[in-house]
Design a protein around this motif. Structure first.
Motif, PDB file in Angstrom:
ATOM      1  N   SER A 251       0.895  -1.396   0.050  1.00  0.00           N
ATOM      2  CA  SER A 251      -0.051   0.010  -0.091  1.00  0.00           C
ATOM      3  C   SER A 251       0.773   1.252  -0.036  1.00  0.00           C
ATOM      4  O   SER A 251       2.019   1.243   0.365  1.00  0.00           O
ATOM      5  N   GLY A 252       0.272   2.443  -0.493  1.00  0.00           N
ATOM      6  CA  GLY A 252       1.015   3.605  -0.447  1.00  0.00           C
ATOM      7  C   GLY A 252       1.636   3.982   1.075  1.00  0.00           C
ATOM      8  O   GLY A 252       2.589   4.310   1.229  1.00  0.00           O
ATOM      9  N   GLU A 253       0.897   3.565   2.180  1.00  0.00           N
ATOM     10  CA  GLU A 253       1.356   3.937   3.488  1.00  0.00           C
ATOM     11  C   GLU A 253       2.500   2.895   3.791  1.00  0.00           C
ATOM     12  O   GLU A 253       3.500   3.503   4.236  1.00  0.00           O
ATOM     13  N   ARG A 254       2.565   1.708   3.526  1.00  0.00           N
ATOM     14  CA  ARG A 254       3.651   0.929   3.670  1.00  0.00           C
ATOM     15  C   ARG A 254       4.961   1.474   2.572  1.00  0.00           C
ATOM     16  O   ARG A 254       5.964   1.082   3.234  1.00  0.00           O
ATOM     17  N   ILE A 255       4.707   1.853   1.511  1.00  0.00           N
ATOM     18  CA  ILE A 255       5.659   2.075   0.713  1.00  0.00           C
ATOM     19  C   ILE A 255       6.580   3.311   1.584  1.00  0.00           C
ATOM     20  O   ILE A 255       7.687   3.330   1.630  1.00  0.00           O
ATOM     21  N   GLU A 256       5.653   4.426   2.109  1.00  0.00           N
ATOM     22  CA  GLU A 256       6.333   5.326   2.561  1.00  0.00           C
ATOM     23  C   GLU A 256       6.994   5.228   4.069  1.00  0.00           C
ATOM     24  O   GLU A 256       8.144   5.583   4.286  1.00  0.00           O
ATOM     25  N   GLU A 257       6.539   4.283   4.851  1.00  0.00           N
ATOM     26  CA  GLU A 257       7.329   3.576   5.651  1.00  0.00           C
ATOM     27  C   GLU A 257       8.574   2.949   5.463  1.00  0.00           C
ATOM     28  O   GLU A 257       9.556   3.205   5.939  1.00  0.00           O
ATOM     29  N   PHE A 258       8.542   2.208   4.598  1.00  0.00           N
ATOM     30  CA  PHE A 258       9.598   1.401   3.907  1.00  0.00           C
ATOM     31  C   PHE A 258      10.691   2.579   3.363  1.00  0.00           C
ATOM     32  O   PHE A 258      11.837   2.420   4.047  1.00  0.00           O
ATOM     33  N   LEU A 259      10.415   3.402   2.608  1.00  0.00           N
ATOM     34  CA  LEU A 259      11.351   4.321   2.489  1.00  0.00           C
ATOM     35  C   LEU A 259      11.967   5.060   3.443  1.00  0.00           C
ATOM     36  O   LEU A 259      13.094   5.447   3.617  1.00  0.00           O
ATOM     37  N   ALA A 260      10.926   5.523   4.481  1.00  0.00           N
ATOM     38  CA  ALA A 260      11.402   6.238   5.699  1.00  0.00           C
ATOM     39  C   ALA A 260      12.442   5.646   6.536  1.00  0.00           C
ATOM     40  O   ALA A 260      13.249   6.544   7.352  1.00  0.00           O
ATOM     41  N   ARG A 261      12.457   4.340   6.310  1.00  0.00           N
ATOM     42  CA  ARG A 261      13.573   3.436   7.226  1.00  0.00           C
ATOM     43  C   ARG A 261      14.796   3.572   6.647  1.00  0.00           C
ATOM     44  O   ARG A 261      15.911   3.478   7.411  1.00  0.00           O
ATOM     45  N   LEU A 262      14.761   4.002   5.038  1.00  0.00           N
ATOM     46  CA  LEU A 262      15.957   4.026   4.437  1.00  0.00           C
ATOM     47  C   LEU A 262      16.630   5.312   4.155  1.00  0.00           C
ATOM     48  O   LEU A 262      18.001   5.568   3.899  1.00  0.00           O
ATOM     49  N   ILE A 263      15.618   6.499   4.206  1.00  0.00           N
ATOM     50  CA  ILE A 263      15.917   7.538   3.765  1.00  0.00           C
ATOM     51  C   ILE A 263      15.678   8.657   4.918  1.00  0.00           C
ATOM     52  O   ILE A 263      14.454   8.618   5.249  1.00  0.00           O
ATOM     53  N   ASP A 264      16.618   9.402   5.468  1.00  0.00           N
ATOM     54  CA  ASP A 264      16.560  10.263   6.526  1.00  0.00           C
ATOM     55  C   ASP A 264      16.163  11.479   6.149  1.00  0.00           C
ATOM     56  O   ASP A 264      16.724  12.329   6.674  1.00  0.00           O
ATOM     57  N   ASP A 265      15.087  11.603   5.618  1.00  0.00           N
ATOM     58  CA  ASP A 265      14.638  12.913   4.988  1.00  0.00           C
ATOM     59  C   ASP A 265      13.111  12.596   4.580  1.00  0.00           C
ATOM     60  O   ASP A 265      12.742  12.365   3.481  1.00  0.00           O
ATOM     61  N   ARG A 266      12.277  12.736   5.535  1.00  0.00           N
ATOM     62  CA  ARG A 266      10.543  12.358   5.407  1.00  0.00           C
ATOM     63  C   ARG A 266      10.291  13.604   4.410  1.00  0.00           C
ATOM     64  O   ARG A 266       9.304  12.983   3.495  1.00  0.00           O
ATOM     65  N   ALA A 267      10.444  14.632   4.137  1.00  0.00           N
ATOM     66  CA  ALA A 267      10.060  15.507   3.109  1.00  0.00           C
ATOM     67  C   ALA A 267      10.526  15.223   1.778  1.00  0.00           C
ATOM     68  O   ALA A 267       9.628  14.939   0.831  1.00  0.00           O
ATOM     69  N   LEU A 268      11.677  14.355   1.771  1.00  0.00           N
ATOM     70  CA  LEU A 268      12.017  14.116   0.396  1.00  0.00           C
ATOM     71  C   LEU A 268      11.345  12.685  -0.013  1.00  0.00           C
ATOM     72  O   LEU A 268      10.951  12.474  -1.103  1.00  0.00           O
ATOM     73  N   VAL A 269      11.375  11.984   1.014  1.00  0.00           N
ATOM     74  CA  VAL A 269      10.365  10.612   0.770  1.00  0.00           C
ATOM     75  C   VAL A 269       8.942  11.063   0.448  1.00  0.00           C
ATOM     76  O   VAL A 269       8.309  10.599  -0.728  1.00  0.00           O
ATOM     77  N   ARG A 270       8.051  12.040   0.764  1.00  0.00           N
ATOM     78  CA  ARG A 270       6.941  12.431   0.469  1.00  0.00           C
ATOM     79  C   ARG A 270       6.902  12.902  -0.980  1.00  0.00           C
ATOM     80  O   ARG A 270       6.001  12.703  -1.683  1.00  0.00           O
ATOM     81  N   ASP A 271       7.885  13.819  -1.053  1.00  0.00           N
ATOM     82  CA  ASP A 271       7.644  14.609  -2.336  1.00  0.00           C
ATOM     83  C   ASP A 271       8.124  13.568  -3.739  1.00  0.00           C
ATOM     84  O   ASP A 271       7.357  13.688  -4.659  1.00  0.00           O
ATOM     85  N   SER A 272       9.046  12.546  -3.347  1.00  0.00           N
ATOM     86  CA  SER A 272       9.389  11.624  -4.349  1.00  0.00           C
ATOM     87  C   SER A 272       8.173  10.889  -4.743  1.00  0.00           C
ATOM     88  O   SER A 272       7.810  10.380  -5.850  1.00  0.00           O
ATOM     89  N   LEU A 273       7.416  10.199  -3.634  1.00  0.00           N
ATOM     90  CA  LEU A 273       6.343   9.372  -3.756  1.00  0.00           C
ATOM     91  C   LEU A 273       5.227  10.015  -4.612  1.00  0.00           C
ATOM     92  O   LEU A 273       4.303   9.549  -5.198  1.00  0.00           O
ATOM     93  N   ALA A 274       5.055  11.720  -4.047  1.00  0.00           N
ATOM     94  CA  ALA A 274       3.770  11.997  -4.742  1.00  0.00           C
ATOM     95  C   ALA A 274       4.231  12.533  -6.152  1.00  0.00           C
ATOM     96  O   ALA A 274       3.152  12.464  -7.150  1.00  0.00           O
ATOM     97  N   MET A 275       5.387  12.823  -6.507  1.00  0.00           N
ATOM     98  CA  MET A 275       5.649  12.855  -7.903  1.00  0.00           C
ATOM     99  C   MET A 275       5.516  11.542  -8.668  1.00  0.00           C
ATOM    100  O   MET A 275       5.206  11.526  -9.784  1.00  0.00           O
ATOM    101  N   ALA A 276       6.081  10.409  -7.999  1.00  0.00           N
ATOM    102  CA  ALA A 276       5.859   9.479  -8.852  1.00  0.00           C
ATOM    103  C   ALA A 276       4.523   8.769  -8.885  1.00  0.00           C
ATOM    104  O   ALA A 276       4.271   8.295 -10.055  1.00  0.00           O
ATOM    105  N   ALA A 277       3.571   9.098  -7.917  1.00  0.00           N
ATOM    106  CA  ALA A 277       2.229   8.713  -8.347  1.00  0.00           C
ATOM    107  C   ALA A 277       1.596   9.521  -9.423  1.00  0.00           C
ATOM    108  O   ALA A 277       0.834   9.026 -10.093  1.00  0.00           O
TER     109      ALA A 277
END
Length: 287
Positions: A251-277
């Motif tokens: 799910s989208g929520e799980r993808i964000e949680e997965f990326l947040a464990r590896l990328i120490d920049d929550r804003a970057l994670v959210r921006d990249s996922l929004a752009m990808a979607a």
């Protein structure tokens, strides 16, 4: 008139890859390297059926880094008859044949420098040149190291190997040979790392590669770094393809949680996922 540049003759080198997860992509890496260079031999070690301009040698499945390391450290020597072997993986290959230097052959091991270490920084094994002398020396070392094979060779066992006369290339020369984590100031003969492939593949080539990847590969650190790089480059087709592989199993929520464990920049994670979607939705509408 044939304007095609002649291939670089590397008649004392075997090129090889060992891959049972992404053997088709490993075959592509061999093929891309052979477009630039004429090797004495080319071998793909795999448990799959793959065809190409290379020999395929059947091996038991390698489904972990430990299994891969064990094969390279303790079995590869049995199959190499040339003085040197160029080991490639699916995410690295020859890109600049003009950067080749005969100095590379003055050493028993050369791979991209690791810039985060303070010493023994040479180097990465995913695109590395090794002497047959080194292969046979490694085959005699007890299999008691659980770290990746390149770390084992270049850091864990390096002092012992040097006492036996094994030579590791200096960092300056290694940077000309290959790059991985540190982009050099001059062209390198080859490279390694999925996160570097945006420099060498067209967008549709990358989309095809992403769609071909084994499902276990999409959860590795390198895949995440590749996703972030395509976001930063604003290259939407590969970004959407990378994202789509995750949405097929999370799910989208799980993808964000997965990326947040590896990328120490929550804003970057959210921006990249929004752009990808957004990119994924738009591309689905036009195809």
């Amino acid at each position: 008139m044939n304007m095609t540049a002649p291939r670089l003759a590397l008649d004392d080198i075997t090129i090889c890859a060992a891959d049972c997860l992404n053997p088709g992509l490993a075959a592509d890496a061999l093929t891309r390297s052979q477009r630039h260079c004429r090797f004495a031999d080319a071998i793909l070690f795999t448990s799959a059926t793959v065809h190409g301009d290379f020999r395929t040698m059947a091996i038991p499945p390698l489904v972990s880094r430990q299994a891969y390391s064990g094969f390279v450290l303790h079995r590869l020597a049995d199959f190499i008859s040339t003085e040197f072997v160029l080991i490639v993986q699916w995410d690295g290959y020859v890109v600049e044949p003009d950067a080749w230097s005969r100095e590379f052959l003055d050493h028993d091991y050369i791979g991209a420098p690791w810039p985060w270490h303070d010493h023994h920084r040479v180097g990465n094994g995913g695109f590395s040149l090794r002497s047959r002398r080194l292969l046979h020396a490694l085959a005699e070392i007890p299999d008691d190291c659980e770290i990746a094979e390149d770390e084992a060779i270049c850091r864990h066992w390096r002092p012992a190997l040097e006492r036996r006369g094994i030579s590791f290339a200096p960092e300056r020369l290694a940077a000309r040979f290959s790059y991985e984590r540190g982009r050099p100031n001059e062209p390198s003969f080859g490279f390694h790392g999925m996160f570097n492939m945006w420099r060498h593949l067209g967008d549709q080539e990358m989309v095809h590669l992403v769609n071909t990847l084994d499902s276990r590969t999409i959860f590795c650190q390198e895949y995440v770094e590749c996703f972030i790089e395509y976001h930063l480059q604003r290259r939407f087709a590969p970004l959407a393809a990378l994202y789509r592989r995750w949405t097929a199993c999370m799910s989208g929520e799980r993808i964000e949680e997965f990326l947040a464990r590896l990328i120490d920049d929550r804003a970057l994670v959210r921006d990249s996922l929004a752009m990808a979607a957004r990119a994924d939705a738009i591309l689905k509408q036009v195809t």
